[in-house]
Design an enzyme around this catalytic site. Structure first.
Site: not given
Ligand code: SAM
Length: 354
Positions: A218, A255, A271, A300
């Site tokens: 979060g 998703d 993110d 990325k």
């Molecule tokens: N922005 C967040 C923060 O500041 O706390 C950190 C995000 S972290 C780098 C990436 C997140 O993307 C992870 O929690 C992962 O579960 C989520 N994620 C990966 N693929 C996803 C998808 N297809 N849909 C939703 N969330 C996804």
């Protein structure tokens, strides 16, 4: 004054060389770029004395992706003692500066030099003011002294409104203790970079709505909530209790690549670490189909040809908007808090602001 000196994240020197060489070629400025790996800097040596000023005059610093800071000028060798007198001699040929920043590279060598710079800054500033070479808050350009060693310095100039907002392009942001993750600073930095401060109230105001894709735990949602927004947080992972307790967050375990809001939201932030081409398509859809007015999205970087690949993706996104006949401004920057990624900012220009 024929050299354009550029700072960057260590390891991205060749991206800076490619980027600045491309711009110089488009502007018809002859010269060549050079850099050593992991030095966190690059140079563009212009054939003509005015080449560096020409590049800086034609480009907006904010539009550059990989450089963190830039300055036009030249390198000067300094003696072991009485460096100030030697600097004053060189600076006699420079315009009177309106501000002074001492900088080092974001490298191990740079870190060692920063103590020296802090000590050196006070007497230097005094001497410059006394000699009439520095008029604080005057109309002159910013004098940027980048020390690569105690004996070698780049004497550079840049317009304060067309160069980095912070010395070395490194933001001084305080980590908010209540934020659930350190990456919160990345979104805050993005806003500082892409949105003029005087527009924050209007463009990041309360009563707005936001979607955070890949939100857990979060850190980014925290920033949206801090601005008073009502947030839909999308992630299968858990969100910090403190954020859910605000009553401003709805958490959906779905998703992020397929879910879309029923109504247009003011902000979408993302993110999720994904293949850049997939993220690019998602950006095109969200802005192109009018799911949000503005967005900040992490892209990325590929392993190779990182500058060329980012340009290619941005062009693809741009073409997508053209085909949809929508007007969107696109910004892209490798922020200080970015590692193997860049941050994109997008804004629909053909939708009335709220
Ligand atoms: N922005 C967040 C923060 O500041 O706390 C950190 C995000 S972290 C780098 C990436 C997140 O993307 C992870 O929690 C992962 O579960 C989520 N994620 C990966 N693929 C996803 C998808 N297809 N849909 C939703 N969330 C996804």
């Amino acid at each position: 004054m024929n050299t354009l000196f550029l700072h960057c994240r260590p390891g991205f020197e060749s991206e800076v060389c490619s980027e600045i060489s491309e711009h110089a070629a488009l502007l018809g400025v002859a010269g060549y770029a050079k850099a050593k790996p992991q030095t966190a800097c690059a140079e563009f040596i212009c054939n003509d004395a005015e080449g560096a000023a020409q590049i800086m005059g034609a480009l907006r610093f904010k539009q550059l992706i990989f450089p963190r800071q830039w300055a036009r000028g030249s390198f000067v060798e300094l003696p072991e003692s009485d460096r100030i007198s030697v600097l004053l001699e060189y600076l006699a040929d420079y315009p009177v500066a309106g501000s002074l920043w001492l900088e080092v590279m974001d490298s191990n060598d740079g870190k060692e030099l920063s103590t020296f710079c802090r000590k050196f800054e006070v007497p230097l500033r005094k001497a410059l003011v006394k000699a009439g070479r520095l008029m604080e808050n005057g109309p002159g350009p910013r004098l940027l002294l980048t020390f690569v060693s105690g004996r070698r310095v780049f004497l550079g100039l840049a317009d304060a409104d067309n160069s980095a907002m912070w010395p070395m392009g490194i933001p001084r942001l305080k980590f908010p203790r209540e934020a659930p993750s350190r990456s919160t600073l990345k979104l805050e930095e993005a806003w500082h970079h892409f949105i003029p401060r005087e527009q924050w109230e209007q463009r990041l105001g309360d009563d707005m709505t936001g979607v955070d894709l890949g939100a857990a735990p979060g850190g980014w949602t925290y920033q949206l909530v801090r601005r008073g927004m009502l947030v839909t947080a999308i992630d299968n992972g858990p969100m910090a209790e403190s954020l859910m307790d605000t009553g401003l967050v709805q958490h959906l375990m779905v998703d992020g690549f397929t879910w879309k809001p029923k109504q247009m939201v003011d902000w979408m932030v993302c993110d999720i670490v994904e293949k850049p081409a997939r993220t690019a398509s998602m950006i095109e859809e969200w802005l192109g189909d009018g799911h949000c007015r503005e967005a900040v999205v992490n892209l990325k970087l590929p392993m190779k040809q990182r500058y060329a690949e980012v340009r290619r993706l941005l062009e693809r996104i741009e073409e997508g908007f053209k085909a949809r006949k929508v007007k969107v401004s696109i910004g892209c920057k490798q922020l200080y808090h970015d590692r193997e990624e860049v941050t994109c900012h997008l804004r629909r220009l053909d939708i009335k602001p709220r």
